[in-house]
Design a protein around this motif. Structure first.
Motif, PDB file in Angstrom:
ATOM      1  N   GLN A   7      37.357   1.735 -35.356  1.00  0.00           N
ATOM      2  CA  GLN A   7      38.564   1.580 -36.183  1.00  0.00           C
ATOM      3  C   GLN A   7      38.778   2.836 -36.993  1.00  0.00           C
ATOM      4  OE1 GLN A   7      37.479  -2.270 -38.076  1.00  0.00           O
ATOM      5  NE2 GLN A   7      39.325  -3.005 -37.018  1.00  0.00           N
ATOM      6  N   THR A   8      39.793   3.604 -36.632  1.00  0.00           N
ATOM      7  CA  THR A   8      40.116   4.797 -37.406  1.00  0.00           C
ATOM      8  C   THR A   8      41.447   4.571 -38.101  1.00  0.00           C
ATOM      9  OG1 THR A   8      41.416   5.964 -35.749  1.00  0.00           O
ATOM     10  CG2 THR A   8      39.032   6.164 -35.597  1.00  0.00           C
ATOM     11  N   GLU A   9      41.762   5.495 -38.988  1.00  0.00           N
ATOM     12  CA  GLU A   9      43.024   5.406 -39.710  1.00  0.00           C
ATOM     13  C   GLU A   9      44.206   5.366 -38.735  1.00  0.00           C
ATOM     14  OE1 GLU A   9      44.669   8.254 -42.959  1.00  0.00           O
ATOM     15  OE2 GLU A   9      42.511   8.074 -43.234  1.00  0.00           O
ATOM     16  N   SER A  10      44.107   6.184 -37.687  1.00  0.00           N
ATOM     17  CA  SER A  10      45.267   6.305 -36.809  1.00  0.00           C
ATOM     18  C   SER A  10      45.270   5.291 -35.664  1.00  0.00           C
ATOM     19  CB  SER A  10      45.369   7.722 -36.241  1.00  0.00           C
ATOM     20  OG  SER A  10      44.268   8.005 -35.405  1.00  0.00           O
ATOM     21  N   SER A  12      42.873   1.793 -33.566  1.00  0.00           N
ATOM     22  CA  SER A  12      41.671   0.999 -33.314  1.00  0.00           C
ATOM     23  C   SER A  12      41.540   0.778 -31.815  1.00  0.00           C
ATOM     24  CB  SER A  12      41.772  -0.356 -34.009  1.00  0.00           C
ATOM     25  OG  SER A  12      41.826  -0.173 -35.391  1.00  0.00           O
ATOM     26  N   ASP A 233      35.736   8.417 -41.818  1.00  0.00           N
ATOM     27  CA  ASP A 233      36.220   9.783 -42.024  1.00  0.00           C
ATOM     28  C   ASP A 233      36.716  10.369 -40.705  1.00  0.00           C
ATOM     29  OD1 ASP A 233      36.610  12.438 -42.873  1.00  0.00           O
ATOM     30  OD2 ASP A 233      34.489  12.935 -42.679  1.00  0.00           O
ATOM     31  N   GLU A 234      37.908   9.907 -40.284  1.00  0.00           N
ATOM     32  CA  GLU A 234      38.413  10.335 -38.970  1.00  0.00           C
ATOM     33  C   GLU A 234      38.562  11.844 -38.850  1.00  0.00           C
ATOM     34  OE1 GLU A 234      42.251   8.718 -37.922  1.00  0.00           O
ATOM     35  OE2 GLU A 234      42.125   9.439 -35.855  1.00  0.00           O
TER      36      GLU A 234
ATOM     37  N   SER B  10      51.812  10.170 -42.327  1.00  0.00           N
ATOM     38  CA  SER B  10      50.637  11.038 -42.401  1.00  0.00           C
ATOM     39  C   SER B  10      50.646  11.970 -43.611  1.00  0.00           C
ATOM     40  CB  SER B  10      50.507  11.863 -41.114  1.00  0.00           C
ATOM     41  OG  SER B  10      51.596  12.743 -40.971  1.00  0.00           O
TER      42      SER B  10
END
Lengths: 360, 360
Positions: A7-10, A12, A233-234, B10
């Motif tokens: 699961q990243t900010e941008s 999943s 921390d993507e 972003s």
């Protein structure tokens, strides 16, 4: 099926891990709401012979397919290959809803991923790793090509839609490729999960006839560490930098020897030994370096720097590392197994230790 | 100072608009918490002569500076220039905290932005537009280079840290450059703000000795439309596609004539006329096309397709447009001034109308 959720900010997505799971590629794609208008399979000359037909046969009656085979090896992460792959994509009319499959190891994942990141400002891609090393590179969305002045200097963050990891595809790997990928696994233990590092030391003393269930566990645990860090921390603003343990010198060794002369993980293993020795000096701590080196040698790693390297050239290359800030080298150092941090390091200290290690 | 805030998923940043505001570049940079370790100014041969020293003189005592001048013109948005600029960045030791200034028009913004997007997987950049056209391209984070098979085919979404728009830099523009940029302004009116379109028709009947305060208002209002759309849909999943009004045929005209033979906005103006005529046919509506064309001619636009173009070749190029899906051309069409939508259009309808317009 074993699965690690990333699961990243941008974005999943899931990493599927199971012997034989490549056969499930088609049903997995069919479950997507927005179907790909066409699929561009990018692979390399080694993998193409082994697995390309297996992928194509599953997909060919369902999607328009385009394919490109790059030469096996790090040299394919070049501007020339990058442009060539984009040309193939354009010539075959790939559109924004087309999708790229990266079928191969880290090199294929990196260049196919960068093509996906930049084609029409970004299209979807799926990773099908065929090496152990790719268990690291296929998770986290770092994609890149090389420049003659440095590895992975040109790239992007572009997360895949999913990763399909079939350990059966790894059986064909030569031994140095096992060593290459395995280095990222013990690195994951060393930076934050001491129990995983201990587990690896207990379970793995050879890569010959590795038990598939053991391999699945290794992949799942190692990928879980990576996924946790990437979730936090993507874009590598903080903790993700810890993943660079061993990579500052490791990349410099690869660059100085010429890409492909030593595998990435074998160079990283040397970089980790170097980082641990430097850490002992700078933190005044005692780390289990000898035990580590002995285990590495048992697994066939060389634990000495190649004598053809020169300290000054290695240092100059290290100064082009992406973590360098205002000319100051920043390295990941270790206080104890499972605890690392980024430090600015005086280049004289680095030079002296490299010279010492070259003399051993 | 006039300012338009751009808020995307972003990143959030400001577009500053005021005659003379270039002089505030240094204090603005100095206000940043994370100071740039060095600054790489990318500009083109025309702009370098006029404004490069002005920028350098402000910054040279405060930051290490690197500069690169690309040839003026669309041909600089090439793989060769892209690689060359990255080489300059690496040779001069730019790091992750370095920053790029794009000093120039759309071409410079696009290539410098793509360098910033991909160097070490992304570093910061600032836009200093020097053309009217760049009021559109400098906002929204679309950066790209061209491929011989299509314009802007290779790129990324990478938002700038800020945009410094000094209308005084526009005084040196040749008339066709005014026309080029102005097309994006009336396009913004046509797609969703009829009052702005009316206002432009009332206020602008020539680009000679344009009042600076009028120009500032024009920039602020036009950029505000763009900012609103980008805030809603950064990655062009929906409403952002409306900004492509006139661009499907416009890009094809540019590609077919050869980049640089006709300015972007002049080609887009032709594309808008085409889209309006097609809209009248398909929606059975009446649009103010004649009034629009008359105004365009007054401003020096050519409202007829160049006779050297061929309908079949234009159609083939349109089919490589980024909005094409599974081979079907998708265009922005207009129901009335201020109301547009994306439609799949039968290529025979397109071909017939192009042939008709070529015969006029």
């Amino acid at each position: 099926m074993r699965k690690v959720a990333v699961q990243t900010e941008s974005k999943s997505y899931d990493v599927w891990i199971e012997a034989g799971c490549l056969h499930k590629l088609l049903p997995m794609l069919k479950s997507w709401k927005k179907q790909p208008t066409s699929i561009f399979i990018i692979t390399d000359s080694t993998v193409a012979e082994l697995y390309l037909d297996r992928v194509k046969n599953q997909l060919k009656d369902h999607y328009p397919l385009v394919e490109a085979v790059v030469p096996a090896g790090e040299a394919s992460k070049s501007f020339v290959e990058f442009e060539q792959l984009l040309t193939v994509a354009l010539e075959n009319g790939l559109d924004r809803d087309s999708m790229i499959i990266a079928l191969g190891g880290g090199v294929v994942g990196d260049i196919a991923g960068f093509v996906a990141a930049t084609y029409m400002r970004g299209i979807r891609f799926v990773q099908i790793p065929t090496t152990l090393l790719a268990h690291d590179s296929s998770v986290g969305g770092k994609v890149a090509i090389n420049h003659r002045l440095g590895k992975n200097m040109i790239g992007a963050f572009h997360q895949p839609e999913m990763v399909i990891y079939d350990p059966e595809l790894l059986v064909s790997l030569p031994e140095q490729e096992w060593r290459s990928g395995f280095a990222e696994a013990f690195k994951h233990g060393l930076i934050q999960v001491p129990e995983f590092y201990q587990w690896l030391q207990e379970k793995i003393d050879s890569f010959v006839d590795l038990d598939v269930s053991l391999l699945e566990q290794l992949l799942e645990r190692s990928i879980a560490v990576k996924a946790e860090i990437v979730a936090e921390d993507e874009k590598e603003a903080g903790v993700r930098a810890h993943l660079n343990l061993g990579h500052t010198l490791g990349h410099a060794i690869e660059t100085q020897l010429g890409y492909g002369k030593m595998t990435h993980g074998e160079a990283v293993a040397l970089g980790i030994i170097f980082a641990m020795r430097l850490s002992e000096q700078l933190y005044q701590v005692k780390l289990p370096i000898n035990e580590f080196k002995q285990w590495l040698r048992q697994l066939g790693y060389d634990t000495n720097l190649p004598k053809t390297l020169q300290a000054e050239s290695l240092l100059a290359t290290m100064k082009k590392d992406k973590k360098v800030n205002a000319g100051i080298i920043r390295m990941v150092l270790m206080k104890e197994v499972g605890s690392v941090q980024v430090e600015e390091v005086d280049e004289k200290e680095i030079l002296t230790l490299i010279e010492k290690m070259l003399g051993e």
